[in-house]
Design a protein around this motif. Structure first.
Motif, PDB file in Angstrom:
ATOM      1  N   LEU A 209       0.267  -1.044  -0.168  1.00 20.09           N
ATOM      2  CA  LEU A 209      -0.167   0.009   0.259  1.00 20.09           C
ATOM      3  C   LEU A 209       0.437   1.684  -0.190  1.00 20.09           C
ATOM      4  CD1 LEU A 209      -2.484  -1.033   2.417  1.00 20.09           C
ATOM      5  CD2 LEU A 209      -3.231  -0.269   0.193  1.00 20.09           C
TER       6      LEU A 209
ATOM      7  N   ILE B  32      -5.673  -3.041  -7.182  1.00 25.29           N
ATOM      8  CA  ILE B  32      -5.971  -1.567  -6.488  1.00 25.29           C
ATOM      9  C   ILE B  32      -6.608  -0.659  -7.585  1.00 25.29           C
ATOM     10  CG2 ILE B  32      -5.250   0.270  -5.811  1.00 25.29           C
ATOM     11  CD1 ILE B  32      -5.688  -1.266  -3.139  1.00 25.29           C
TER      12      ILE B  32
ATOM     13  N   TRP C 170     -10.589  -1.100  -7.912  1.00 23.43           N
ATOM     14  CA  TRP C 170     -10.738  -0.707  -7.454  1.00 23.43           C
ATOM     15  C   TRP C 170     -11.204   0.878  -7.504  1.00 23.43           C
ATOM     16  CZ3 TRP C 170      -9.114   3.226  -3.293  1.00 23.43           C
ATOM     17  CH2 TRP C 170     -10.322   3.478  -2.634  1.00 23.43           C
TER      18      TRP C 170
END
Length: 245
Positions: free
Chosen positions: A20, A109, A112
């Motif tokens: 992240l 990611i 998303w």
């Protein structure tokens, strides 16, 4: 945008947090080691996205989501491929099978980000409906009872009764309300163990002591607890078949 990581494995949590770091717009609000911690963190921080393990102690990832009225966007992370991966990818944002690479994480990611303006709650709910009882760990019913969470093993259920938009789940302790339909449980429970005896009742056959005639073509099932469960004309043949009569 806020993110919560929920996983009982420290190494798995650290990998997600490391990956992240290349997304500075995503802030880790909290890291949780089980479903109860995750539930509290979601209620407190209202994250935009969660990374959620499935197999966890106490309550699993699906059961945790069932306790949330409006679940956030979910990317599942799990070491098990037994949960119909294609179905997960169709309904959840994504499904990461451990061990996953940095590239695979980035893909999730980015997926998303492309979908973040779309409603996700309905997809999550459909996923819960399809998978609530898919593994031995999930042979239970999780109920939110005020501020408490009640976990009821399936074998402890005596019978279920429809009650408007809810179902009453009866055990030796009394009954607990679950915001589901009776048809939901009929489709998911083991049909060799639980039989829909009446349009408003599903009964655990292990609790039946005898079946008596009632009115016209109907019957009544007497349970060990003393409860009397109506058996309709269509429900009687189903009970006889399962009981081997």
């Amino acid at each position: 945008m806020k993110v919560i990581v929920i996983d009982d494995e420290p190494l798995a949590r650290s990998i997600v947090i490391e990956y992240l770091q290349q997304f500075p717009e995503l802030v880790v609000a909290q890291v949780c080691g089980n479903g109860f911690e995750g539930l509290k963190a979601i209620q407190q921080y209202k994250p935009d996205l969660i990374f959620l393990d499935i197999q966890m102690p106490k309550i699993n990832g699906f059961e945790m989501l069932e306790l949330i009225d409006s679940p956030p966007d979910v990317i599942f992370t799990t070491a098990f491929d037994e949960y119909a991966i294609k179905a997960f990818e169709a309904h959840a944002i994504d499904y990461l099978l451990k061990p996953f690479s940095r590239e695979r994480f980035e893909k999730a990611i980015n997926k998303w980000k492309e979908q973040k303006n779309l409603p996700v709650q309905s997809r999550t709910r459909e996923l819960l409906e399809e998978t609530s009882f898919t593994s031995p760990q999930n042979q239970r019913i999780v109920i939110k009872d005020g501020s408490k969470i009640k976990i009821i093993p399936i074998q402890d259920v005596h019978y279920l009764e429809a009650a408007d938009d809810f179902v009453k789940v009866f055990t030796k302790e009394g009954y607990f309300l679950k915001n589901k339909t009776l048809t939901h449980f009929e489709n998911l429970l083991d049909s060799s163990q639980f039989v829909r005896s009446h349009r408003s009742f599903i009964v655990n056959i292990q609790q039946i002591t005898r079946i008596d005639p009632y009115e016209k073509d109907s019957h009544v099932a007497l349970l060990k607890s003393g409860a009397k469960i109506p058996v309709s004309r269509s429900g009687y043949p189903r009970l006889k078949s399962v009981l081997g009569l």
